[in-house]
Design a protein around this motif. Structure first.
Motif, mmCIF file in Angstrom:
data_model
loop_
_atom_site.group_PDB
_atom_site.id
_atom_site.type_symbol
_atom_site.label_atom_id
_atom_site.label_comp_id
_atom_site.label_asym_id
_atom_site.label_seq_id
_atom_site.Cartn_x
_atom_site.Cartn_y
_atom_site.Cartn_z
ATOM 1 N N PHE A 322 0.833 -1.203 0.000
ATOM 2 C CA PHE A 322 0.000 0.000 0.000
ATOM 3 C C PHE A 322 0.868 1.254 0.000
ATOM 4 C CE2 PHE A 322 -3.079 -2.780 2.661
ATOM 5 C CZ PHE A 322 -3.433 -3.487 1.526
ATOM 6 N N ALA A 323 1.978 1.214 0.723
ATOM 7 C CA ALA A 323 2.875 2.378 0.778
ATOM 8 C C ALA A 323 3.514 2.632 -0.586
ATOM 9 C CB ALA A 323 3.947 2.160 1.836
ATOM 10 N N GLU A 324 3.924 1.556 -1.275
ATOM 11 C CA GLU A 324 4.522 1.723 -2.597
ATOM 12 C C GLU A 324 3.487 2.232 -3.590
ATOM 13 O OE1 GLU A 324 6.975 -0.852 -6.001
ATOM 14 O OE2 GLU A 324 6.100 -1.872 -4.254
ATOM 15 N N PHE A 325 2.273 1.684 -3.516
ATOM 16 C CA PHE A 325 1.215 2.192 -4.387
ATOM 17 C C PHE A 325 1.020 3.681 -4.163
ATOM 18 C CE2 PHE A 325 -3.081 3.666 -5.020
ATOM 19 C CZ PHE A 325 -3.348 3.243 -6.312
ATOM 20 N N ASN A 326 0.955 4.095 -2.912
ATOM 21 C CA ASN A 326 0.767 5.511 -2.609
ATOM 22 C C ASN A 326 1.876 6.357 -3.218
ATOM 23 O OD1 ASN A 326 -0.278 7.892 -0.993
ATOM 24 N ND2 ASN A 326 1.757 7.645 -0.105
ATOM 25 N N ALA A 327 3.114 5.893 -3.071
ATOM 26 C CA ALA A 327 4.252 6.668 -3.575
ATOM 27 C C ALA A 327 4.214 6.822 -5.093
ATOM 28 C CB ALA A 327 5.553 6.004 -3.146
ATOM 29 N N LYS A 328 3.700 5.825 -5.789
ATOM 30 C CA LYS A 328 3.692 5.846 -7.251
ATOM 31 C C LYS A 328 2.358 6.315 -7.840
ATOM 32 C CE LYS A 328 7.064 2.085 -7.741
ATOM 33 N NZ LYS A 328 7.302 0.710 -8.256
ATOM 34 N N SER A 329 1.371 6.545 -6.985
ATOM 35 C CA SER A 329 0.028 6.856 -7.469
ATOM 36 C C SER A 329 -0.042 8.220 -8.134
ATOM 37 C CB SER A 329 -0.975 6.783 -6.315
ATOM 38 O OG SER A 329 -0.722 7.797 -5.359
ATOM 39 N N TRP A 330 -1.100 8.416 -8.911
ATOM 40 C CA TRP A 330 -1.357 9.685 -9.600
ATOM 41 C C TRP A 330 -1.518 10.791 -8.575
ATOM 42 C CZ3 TRP A 330 -5.554 13.148 -10.251
ATOM 43 C CH2 TRP A 330 -5.548 13.921 -11.408
ATOM 44 N N LYS A 331 -0.806 11.874 -8.769
ATOM 45 C CA LYS A 331 -0.826 12.985 -7.821
ATOM 46 C C LYS A 331 -1.856 14.024 -8.272
ATOM 47 C CE LYS A 331 2.308 11.155 -5.246
ATOM 48 N NZ LYS A 331 2.328 9.819 -5.836
ATOM 49 N N LEU A 343 -10.293 8.304 -0.880
ATOM 50 C CA LEU A 343 -9.741 6.987 -1.137
ATOM 51 C C LEU A 343 -9.178 6.898 -2.548
ATOM 52 C CD1 LEU A 343 -12.664 4.770 0.241
ATOM 53 C CD2 LEU A 343 -10.800 5.852 1.528
ATOM 54 N N ALA A 344 -8.080 6.174 -2.674
ATOM 55 C CA ALA A 344 -7.559 5.832 -3.995
ATOM 56 C C ALA A 344 -8.030 4.441 -4.408
ATOM 57 C CB ALA A 344 -6.036 5.888 -3.992
ATOM 58 N N LEU A 345 -8.021 3.502 -3.452
ATOM 59 C CA LEU A 345 -8.421 2.120 -3.675
ATOM 60 C C LEU A 345 -9.208 1.607 -2.484
ATOM 61 C CD1 LEU A 345 -5.018 0.404 -4.641
ATOM 62 C CD2 LEU A 345 -6.671 1.358 -6.252
ATOM 63 N N VAL A 357 -6.994 2.106 0.824
ATOM 64 C CA VAL A 357 -5.767 2.883 0.641
ATOM 65 C C VAL A 357 -6.158 4.336 0.399
ATOM 66 C CG1 VAL A 357 -3.656 3.174 -0.695
ATOM 67 C CG2 VAL A 357 -4.595 0.873 -0.335
ATOM 68 N N PRO A 358 -5.794 5.244 1.308
ATOM 69 C CA PRO A 358 -6.183 6.645 1.134
ATOM 70 C C PRO A 358 -5.527 7.277 -0.091
ATOM 71 C CG PRO A 358 -5.417 6.201 3.381
ATOM 72 C CD PRO A 358 -5.062 5.009 2.550
ATOM 73 N N LEU A 359 -6.142 8.351 -0.570
ATOM 74 C CA LEU A 359 -5.514 9.172 -1.596
ATOM 75 C C LEU A 359 -4.247 9.792 -1.002
ATOM 76 C CD1 LEU A 359 -6.345 9.909 -4.540
ATOM 77 C CD2 LEU A 359 -7.092 12.110 -3.643
ATOM 78 N N HIS A 360 -3.271 10.095 -1.849
ATOM 79 C CA HIS A 360 -1.944 10.467 -1.342
ATOM 80 C C HIS A 360 -1.937 11.648 -0.367
ATOM 81 C CE1 HIS A 360 -1.290 13.999 -3.994
ATOM 82 N NE2 HIS A 360 -2.077 13.340 -4.810
ATOM 83 N N PRO A 361 -2.800 12.692 -0.502
ATOM 84 C CA PRO A 361 -2.746 13.750 0.520
ATOM 85 C C PRO A 361 -3.183 13.274 1.908
ATOM 86 C CG PRO A 361 -3.848 14.533 -1.472
ATOM 87 C CD PRO A 361 -3.752 13.047 -1.575
ATOM 88 N N ASP A 362 -3.896 12.147 1.943
ATOM 89 C CA ASP A 362 -4.421 11.632 3.208
ATOM 90 C C ASP A 362 -3.650 10.414 3.704
ATOM 91 O OD1 ASP A 362 -6.833 13.431 3.231
ATOM 92 O OD2 ASP A 362 -7.208 12.353 1.372
ATOM 93 N N GLU A 371 -0.373 -5.313 1.595
ATOM 94 C CA GLU A 371 -0.084 -5.315 0.165
ATOM 95 C C GLU A 371 -1.258 -5.864 -0.620
ATOM 96 O OE1 GLU A 371 2.206 -9.513 -0.702
ATOM 97 O OE2 GLU A 371 3.436 -7.814 -0.022
ATOM 98 N N ILE A 372 -1.289 -5.500 -1.883
ATOM 99 C CA ILE A 372 -2.298 -6.020 -2.803
ATOM 100 C C ILE A 372 -1.976 -7.480 -3.088
ATOM 101 C CG2 ILE A 372 -3.252 -5.781 -5.121
ATOM 102 C CD1 ILE A 372 -2.475 -2.774 -4.944
ATOM 103 N N GLU A 373 -3.015 -8.338 -3.032
ATOM 104 C CA GLU A 373 -2.805 -9.772 -3.197
ATOM 105 C C GLU A 373 -3.642 -10.314 -4.351
ATOM 106 O OE1 GLU A 373 -2.961 -12.113 0.471
ATOM 107 O OE2 GLU A 373 -3.126 -10.215 1.567
#
Length: 414
Positions: A322-331, A343-345, A357-362, A371-373
């Motif tokens: 989830f942390a890696e997804f957040n770091a790479k997610s659309w800003k 929420l992002a996911l 998984v929260p949106l990156h500002p949150d 992690e995503i499974e």
């Protein structure tokens, strides 16, 4: 992107099967029974992992997941009057509301059926305290009989008097929500078949909304088309009332009203539909009233929503933390941030589920780890708006596969 949909795409969903009569499920008894066995075993596996003697269920969605027993689901969600217990080394027992035992005929996961003991105030008034003692005696006796000395009992949701009464009898309360949410997060192939069918019914309802998206129709009238298609095709209920048009799309989360939609306005909605077999179709779309070409502003916001969904979809793959997804997610651009979706996911199954998984500002230290499974079903979200604009809401539902993900919905997104 002058127009959201073309007439040929619209016709795909307004066919004779969906437009003139209910959709008839193609699901076989074999598929349904495989899903039932898988789900009950998922709960039993988590029980073993958490070393509990029993799992007590009051949440009607968890009861449906474990035993496929469905009875007054919305009413029992706020009236704790039917419940189930799975014993680690014993039977799966359902306590059914008086007069309703026949509803469970033929359900293979139920080893024993009993009449429930209601102790909520509405049904027992000043005798509630006495009733809860009788209820607790029955539960405790079963744990003692089958637990082999293990006094740990996991519970998904239970009012205070029940918890205290079980503790007075020497049972150790274990929070059961983690157990049930993790169990439900990985879907079997048969569950995916059931979910695909719910999504098919939902898309027929979305096509009805689209067909009636004409000037003068009210938000509530449009929302009613999704209810109609879901109900007549064997579905359950809608969790929310999120359909708005024009200025009522911003801020988001306003519920549908009797406001008439005007030509050229955006119509945005989020289905949150619990459909056939109890599965959720959580899809969002936006389009213009009267099928007009979007204005420059509408087109710009819509394109941003599409970009967010496409970018984040590409990141959804097994092993992605989830942390890696957040770091790479659309800003999300600064102008859209105040109007963002939090929420992002999120997971989805018989309802919206873990993980979230929260949106990156949150996304901060309070965001969950994990992690995503493979086998998860994930909703990818977007809400785009700015000061004084309408909001665009898009959401798609995907299965996490060994190599990435597969979209389960087919209704045009972009």
């Amino acid at each position: 992107m002058d127009s959201v949909f073309k007439d040929d795409r619209k016709a795909t969903y307004l066919n004779a099967e969906g437009a003139d009569k209910p959709l008839i499920s193609p699901i076989s008894d074999k598929v349904l029974n495989c899903a039932r066995r898988y789900r009950l075993n998922r709960f039993r596996d988590q029980m073993a992992k958490h070393d509990v003697a029993a799992l007590l269920l009051y949440d009607p969605i968890n009861i449906r997941y474990a035993l496929d027993s469905s009875n007054m689901m919305v009413w029992t969600a706020h009236n704790p009057i039917r419940y189930a217990m799975i014993l680690a080394d014993g039977p799966a027992i359902l306590w059914e509301f008086k007069g309703c035992s026949h509803l469970n005929e033929g359900l293979p996961g139920i080893d024993e059926l009993r009449e429930s003991t209601a102790w909520m105030f509405m049904t027992r008034g000043d005798k509630s305290g006495r009733a809860v003692q009788d209820w607790a005696d029955e539960i405790a006796d079963l744990v003692k009989e089958y637990g082999g000395g293990n006094r740990r009992i996991a519970i998904d949701k239970l009012d205070g008097p029940g918890v205290f009464a079980l503790q007075d009898r020497g049972l150790q309360y274990v929070e059961g929500t983690e157990l049930t949410e993790v169990a439900r997060s990985i879907k079997s192939p048969e569950e995916i078949d059931l979910m695909r069918w719910t999504i098919r019914v939902c898309e027929a309802g979305m096509a009805r909304i689209y067909e009636h998206s004409l000037p003068g129709v009210t938000e509530r009238e449009l929302w009613g088309h999704l209810h109609f298609e879901n109900a007549r095709s064997g579905g359950e209920w809608l969790e929310t009332k999120l359909l708005t048009c024009g200025p009522r799309t911003n801020p988001w989360y306003q519920e549908c009203s009797d406001r008439p939609c005007q030509i050229g306005e955006m119509i945005s909605f989020d289905t949150d539909m619990i459909g056939p077999y109890g599965y959720c179709a959580d899809l969002s779309r936006s389009w213009t009233c009267g099928y007009t070409a979007m204005t420059n502003t509408q087109n710009r916001l819509y394109q941003a929503a599409v970009d967010q969904v496409q970018h984040n979809l590409e990141l959804v793959q097994p092993g992605m933390s989830f942390a890696e997804f957040n770091a790479k997610s659309w800003k999300i651009p600064e102008a859209y941030e105040p109007y963002r979706y939090s929420l992002a996911l999120h997971g989805v199954g018989m309802a919206d589920e873990w993980p979230v998984v929260p949106l990156h500002p949150d996304f901060d230290v309070t965001a969950m780890s994990g992690e995503i499974e493979e086998g998860m079903v994930i909703c990818v979200e977007s809400l785009i708006g700015e000061k004084g604009s309408e909001c665009i809401k898009l959401e798609t539902q995907v299965l996490v596969t060994s190599s990435g993900n597969e979209r389960l919905d087919r209704f045009p997104l972009f």
